[in-house]
Design an enzyme around this catalytic site. Sequence first.
Site, PDB file in Angstrom:
ATOM      1  N   GLN A   1     -13.685  15.655  77.832  1.00 12.51           N
ATOM      2  CA  GLN A   1     -12.357  16.205  78.093  1.00 12.51           C
ATOM      3  C   GLN A   1     -12.366  17.724  78.163  1.00 12.51           C
ATOM      4  O   GLN A   1     -11.316  18.345  78.359  1.00 12.51           O
ATOM      5  CB  GLN A   1     -11.389  15.738  77.003  1.00 12.51           C
TER       6      GLN A   1
ATOM      7  N   HIS B   1     -10.293  15.748  72.670  1.00  9.82           N
ATOM      8  CA  HIS B   1      -9.095  16.201  71.959  1.00  9.82           C
ATOM      9  C   HIS B   1      -9.072  17.717  71.726  1.00  9.82           C
ATOM     10  O   HIS B   1      -8.851  18.187  70.613  1.00  9.82           O
ATOM     11  CB  HIS B   1      -8.962  15.470  70.627  1.00  9.82           C
TER      12      HIS B   1
ATOM     13  N   GLU C   1       3.536   9.801  71.656  1.00 11.62           N
ATOM     14  CA  GLU C   1       4.751  10.375  71.089  1.00 11.62           C
ATOM     15  C   GLU C   1       5.366  11.439  71.971  1.00 11.62           C
ATOM     16  O   GLU C   1       4.673  12.167  72.686  1.00 11.62           O
ATOM     17  CB  GLU C   1       4.435  11.007  69.723  1.00 11.62           C
TER      18      GLU C   1
ATOM     19  N   TYR D   1       3.454  16.176  61.293  1.00 11.29           N
ATOM     20  CA  TYR D   1       3.752  15.040  62.160  1.00 11.29           C
ATOM     21  C   TYR D   1       2.938  13.795  61.830  1.00 11.29           C
ATOM     22  O   TYR D   1       3.042  12.792  62.527  1.00 11.29           O
ATOM     23  CB  TYR D   1       3.618  15.474  63.631  1.00 11.29           C
TER      24      TYR D   1
END
Length: 384
Positions: A98, A164, A257, A267
Site C-alpha cells: 500500500q 496501513h 467507519e 476511536y
Amino acid sequence: MKSLAPALAGLLAVLATACSGDTAASGSLGPATKEGDDGWPFAVEELDRLDEPWAMAFLPGTGDLLITERSGTLHLRDAGTGDRVEVAGVPEVVDAGQGGLGDVLPAPSYEQDGLVYLSWVEAGEGGTGAVVGRAVLETGGEEPRLDDLEVIWRQTPKVAGDGHFSHRLAFSPDGEHLFVTSGDRQLGDPAQDTTNTLGTIVRLTPDGAPAPGNPLADRGGVSAEIWSWGHRNPLGLEHAPDGTLWSSEMGPQGGDELNVIEAGSNYGWPEVSDGSDYDDSDIPDHADGDGFAAPAMSWNPSISPGSLMVYGGDLFGDWQGDAFLGALSGEALVRVDLEGRTAGEAEVFDMGARIRAVEEGPDGAIWVLEDEGAGRLLRLTPAG
C-alpha cells in the site's frame, strides 16, 4: 481489507447497514443503482486513464488538476486542453504493497506562494513510514517541477511491513492547521499507545510543528502532534462546510467507519470494532459507556472506503453537505446524507470498478479516480 468479487458489489450494497452498536446513528441503504438503470443520476465522461492513481487536487485560480500515481509519478492536467504532463522533482518513494506516493493538496496560500503538500512512504531505520512534505510548484518553465521540497512530518516509528500508512491530508477551513491521518501499520496495539503516532490523526501547523492546543500538548514529543487516536486505517479526511471534520476508515472484516473527528477522542481500535478479525475471532462492538467514540455509520460487510469528499457545490444542489466515499472492494461511490454531525440515509452507485479518489471540481462536477485496471479519470455531471 479482503477483496470482494465484482459480482458481489450489488449484494454488498444491499447488505451494508449502519453499525450494530447502539451508539451509532441508524442509516438505511438500499440496492445499488448502476449506469443505465432508472434513477441513475450521472452523465459519465471519461477524461483520462492512469496507472494506479491515488489522489487528485484542483489548483486554485486555474482549475488545473494534480494527480498522483502510487509508483511515484505526479501529473499536472491542463484544465483547458486536458493535456497531461509529468511534474519533475517528485521525491523517491517506496512503492510496495500500500506504500508509494499518496496524497496531494495545495496550500491555502497557493495562489500567493505556489506551495503544495504531498505525502509518501520512505524507508529508514526500523522499516518504512509515511512522510509529509511541501514544495513550490513551478509551472512557468518548459516543464512543471517541484522546487525546495522539504519533509515537514514523519510517521513515528518506522516499522516493518507495507500496509496501513493512511497519509491523507486536510487543511482546517481557516488554513491554520494541517491534519494528517496515520494508520496503525497493521499492528493494532500501537493505536492505543499515545507515545507514538501510529493509529492517530495528527494536527500540525503548516510548517509541520505540533499545533498549539492539541489534546496531549503538555506531554511533548510526538504525543503533542496527536489530535485523536484509536484509528486503524483512515483513508478519507475532509471538513464539511459547517467545519465538522469527518474521516472514513477501513475496518477489519466489516466495521468500516464514517467518523466525526473530535479532539482527544479515542476511536477504539483494536479494543472495539463493529467488524471481526481476519481469523474470524470476535472483537467487541462499540457500546454505550465503553469510553470510545462510536462511528456515525459503519458497514458490514466491508465496502473498503478509500477516500472521502464532502460536497459543497451547486451542480447537485440536493446533495450539498453530503459525504461521498469511494469504495474499493465495494466498487462503488457511496453517498451519505449528513445533517450536522449525524449520518442519515445512504445511497450506493455501482461503478463497476475500485474507486480510489473522489473530488469536487471547480464547477461542482464530481470527479472520480479508479485505482486499478484502466485507472480511469471520470467526470460526473447531472444526467439529462
